[in-house]
Scaffold this active site. Sequence first.
Site, mmCIF file in Angstrom:
data_model
loop_
_atom_site.group_PDB
_atom_site.id
_atom_site.type_symbol
_atom_site.label_atom_id
_atom_site.label_comp_id
_atom_site.label_asym_id
_atom_site.label_seq_id
_atom_site.Cartn_x
_atom_site.Cartn_y
_atom_site.Cartn_z
ATOM 1 N N LYS A 115 0.838 -1.231 0.229
ATOM 2 C CA LYS A 115 0.101 -0.088 0.114
ATOM 3 C C LYS A 115 0.792 1.378 -0.132
ATOM 4 C CE LYS A 115 -1.662 2.821 2.965
ATOM 5 N NZ LYS A 115 -1.725 4.295 2.155
ATOM 6 N N GLU B 289 9.998 1.049 10.314
ATOM 7 C CA GLU B 289 11.229 2.274 10.182
ATOM 8 C C GLU B 289 10.331 3.567 10.514
ATOM 9 O OE1 GLU B 289 14.134 1.949 9.565
ATOM 10 O OE2 GLU B 289 14.232 0.065 8.502
ATOM 11 N N CYS C 255 13.155 11.030 6.932
ATOM 12 C CA CYS C 255 13.337 10.454 8.559
ATOM 13 C C CYS C 255 14.504 10.604 9.337
ATOM 14 C CB CYS C 255 12.802 8.997 8.367
ATOM 15 S SG CYS C 255 13.875 8.237 7.244
ATOM 16 N N GLU D 278 9.499 15.577 15.766
ATOM 17 C CA GLU D 278 9.571 15.366 14.187
ATOM 18 C C GLU D 278 8.867 16.247 13.579
ATOM 19 O OE1 GLU D 278 8.777 11.938 12.294
ATOM 20 O OE2 GLU D 278 10.472 11.939 11.259
HETATM 21 P P1 NAP Z 1 2.269 7.942 8.226
HETATM 22 O O1 NAP Z 1 1.141 9.026 8.384
HETATM 23 O O2 NAP Z 1 2.742 7.134 9.340
HETATM 24 O O3 NAP Z 1 2.027 7.002 6.943
HETATM 25 C C1 NAP Z 1 2.813 5.807 6.519
HETATM 26 C C2 NAP Z 1 1.840 5.125 5.886
HETATM 27 O O4 NAP Z 1 1.095 4.446 6.783
HETATM 28 C C3 NAP Z 1 1.007 5.578 4.779
HETATM 29 O O5 NAP Z 1 0.753 4.707 3.778
HETATM 30 C C4 NAP Z 1 -0.261 5.817 5.337
HETATM 31 O O6 NAP Z 1 -1.413 6.088 4.674
HETATM 32 C C5 NAP Z 1 -0.304 4.728 6.466
HETATM 33 N N1 NAP Z 1 -1.310 4.840 7.498
HETATM 34 C C6 NAP Z 1 -1.580 6.102 8.128
HETATM 35 N N2 NAP Z 1 -2.588 6.026 8.927
HETATM 36 C C7 NAP Z 1 -2.612 4.471 9.062
HETATM 37 C C8 NAP Z 1 -3.361 3.779 10.030
HETATM 38 N N3 NAP Z 1 -4.237 4.307 10.921
HETATM 39 N N4 NAP Z 1 -3.491 2.070 9.810
HETATM 40 C C9 NAP Z 1 -2.489 1.846 8.949
HETATM 41 N N5 NAP Z 1 -1.932 2.412 8.111
HETATM 42 C C10 NAP Z 1 -1.857 3.953 8.170
HETATM 43 O O7 NAP Z 1 3.740 8.643 7.647
HETATM 44 P P2 NAP Z 1 3.858 9.527 6.655
HETATM 45 O O8 NAP Z 1 3.254 10.979 6.905
HETATM 46 O O9 NAP Z 1 3.492 9.268 5.272
HETATM 47 O O10 NAP Z 1 5.383 9.840 6.150
HETATM 48 C C11 NAP Z 1 6.099 10.528 7.327
HETATM 49 C C12 NAP Z 1 6.710 9.858 8.419
HETATM 50 O O11 NAP Z 1 7.483 8.464 7.754
HETATM 51 C C13 NAP Z 1 7.602 10.429 9.207
HETATM 52 O O12 NAP Z 1 7.602 10.093 10.533
HETATM 53 C C14 NAP Z 1 8.885 9.969 9.161
HETATM 54 O O13 NAP Z 1 9.901 9.933 9.967
HETATM 55 C C15 NAP Z 1 8.875 8.567 8.454
HETATM 56 N N6 NAP Z 1 9.799 7.693 7.760
HETATM 57 C C16 NAP Z 1 10.629 7.015 8.308
HETATM 58 C C17 NAP Z 1 11.679 6.522 7.387
HETATM 59 C C18 NAP Z 1 12.388 5.351 8.079
HETATM 60 O O14 NAP Z 1 13.258 4.704 7.445
HETATM 61 N N7 NAP Z 1 12.946 5.393 9.246
HETATM 62 C C19 NAP Z 1 11.622 6.791 6.023
HETATM 63 C C20 NAP Z 1 11.081 7.864 5.326
HETATM 64 C C21 NAP Z 1 9.825 8.327 6.442
HETATM 65 P P3 NAP Z 1 -1.956 7.350 4.183
HETATM 66 O O15 NAP Z 1 -1.052 7.588 3.100
HETATM 67 O O16 NAP Z 1 -3.268 7.064 3.636
HETATM 68 O O17 NAP Z 1 -1.929 8.322 5.178
#
Ligand code: NAP
Length: 497
Positions: free
Chosen positions: A192, A268, A303, A401
């Site tokens: 997804k 991650e 991230c 963050e």
């Molecule tokens: P996010 O809101 O946590 O979303 C990540 C994924 O999870 C998306 O596909 C999202 O779908 C899905 N998701 C959201 N709410 C969910 C729920 N209640 N149940 C199941 N899945 C759900 O993160 P983001 O805003 O896309 O990305 C930013 C974050 O990613 C930051 O915190 C960043 O640090 C982290 N990140 C970490 C790494 C690493 O390698 N450590 C790398 C890149 C990014 P939707 O798109 O529909 O919300």
Amino acid sequence: MTSPDSGPDWAALAEAFTPRRRIFVDGDWRDAVSGETFATVSPRDGRVLAEVARGAAADVDAAADSARRAFEDGRWSRSAPAERKRVLLRLAELIERNGAELALTDALDGGKLVAETSTVDVPGSAAIVQWYAEAIDKLYGEVAPVGPSALATVTREPLGVVGAVIPWNYPLEMAVWKLAPALAAGNSVVLKPAEESPLSALRLAELAVEAGLPDGVLNVVPGLGVEAGQAIGLHPDIDAVAFTGSTEVGKLFQTYAGRSNMKQVWLECGGKSANVVFDDVEDLDAAADLAVFGFLACSGQVCSANARLLVHRSRHDELVALLLDRVAAKVVGDPLAAASTMGPLVSAKQLDRVQGYVESGRREATLAFGGARLHTETGGSYQEPTVFVDVPQSAAVWREEIFGPVLAVAAFDTEEEAVRLANASPYGLAASVWTDDLRRAHRVAGRLDAGTVSVNTVDALDVTVPFGGVKQSGYGRDLSLHALDKFTSLKTTWIQL
Ligand code: NAP
Ligand code: MG
């Protein structure tokens, strides 16, 4: 469409852009069972790029069924490693061959600079697929030293059906980080992509089938996190989830696993990386260059972004001056324009979130540069690079963050204090240390809570080295051979002789 010296005519390609927009299951396209769609918007200008099928629980069921059937009949899971290598090498080639389209897709959908997607994301993704392809037929199992009365082998088995849920900051690369090792190991996958940037993953799935990946092995279900994402987390027949995203949602996946089939969950998550500059650094220009790269790459939506800069008090003013010169030279603009050196944020929502932090930063620290929304007339989500100095540890811009182009700077007096400040965070993804003293570099690197410590650079990353966090940045590692640990289980076979 190529002009003689400046590469593709991106604006013209953007006019003709026609993305895939349906769910990809069992090697074919379909609409959502509900018939619903959602809009993916380009933060370049706020316009709707495509109405995409809105996958939810019923669509995840279909994808998981297809993945399971493919896994059980062995069309991929029991194919020879050399055959998987052949297919994945061809996929790497197809990513390169379709590089302009993929680069444009992430630039339009996620607002990333096309100058970067075409030179970093796309070739990087192809290289990662190639790396796992080449690795998979060179991995040997073990024979345990159990003595003469038995033969005990330890082999790596694919897990089964892997769910992958990814964020929007590196849409193509994040998909590949999960898919390449998972597929190389013989798993089937249900992916997804993020709601903000679903398009490149759909094209990638199509390319994988073109490369020879059997139908059903890779399924892509675009949709919302609370619908398709949650359905993957709760699915009774998905064996593991590889997640990249926020710490908050990562914790939800742990609960989904507990409420369903105890699937393995690999996380991650977020970060707030410290970049520590000691007083003995001779080349402060290099430190300034990379400090700027460290918080502005991908408009700060990284991230492992070096969002906290800790500088020895004796060099603080000098480094901040060098840094502000460089930040002021940034050209924020259209991700397709050659002149732009920083693109928009991914969405209007993300821009509002960053603006909220700019407001709190103005109250809690000293604004040294930036803060404004830019180019509002375009309808895009442009944010000025922003630097706060004299930031106290209590400030939200120091602790949380932000995931945007905002740097928090603070001075320290001793090595002990620097380590304490750097580690005073719930996160532990990455850290950087600048020093010309090898002993200090080694000592401090050893004490920092981080999955990766970069010395005299920032954000060191390569397919050959593991990437991932400690503390609430998650666990498990992407990249390198260690990534295979989360997509395989160890099988002991004991043959009594
Ligand atoms: P996010 O809101 O946590 O979303 C990540 C994924 O999870 C998306 O596909 C999202 O779908 C899905 N998701 C959201 N709410 C969910 C729920 N209640 N149940 C199941 N899945 C759900 O993160 P983001 O805003 O896309 O990305 C930013 C974050 O990613 C930051 O915190 C960043 O640090 C982290 N990140 C970490 C790494 C690493 O390698 N450590 C790398 C890149 C990014 P939707 O798109 O529909 O919300
Ligand atoms: Mg989008």
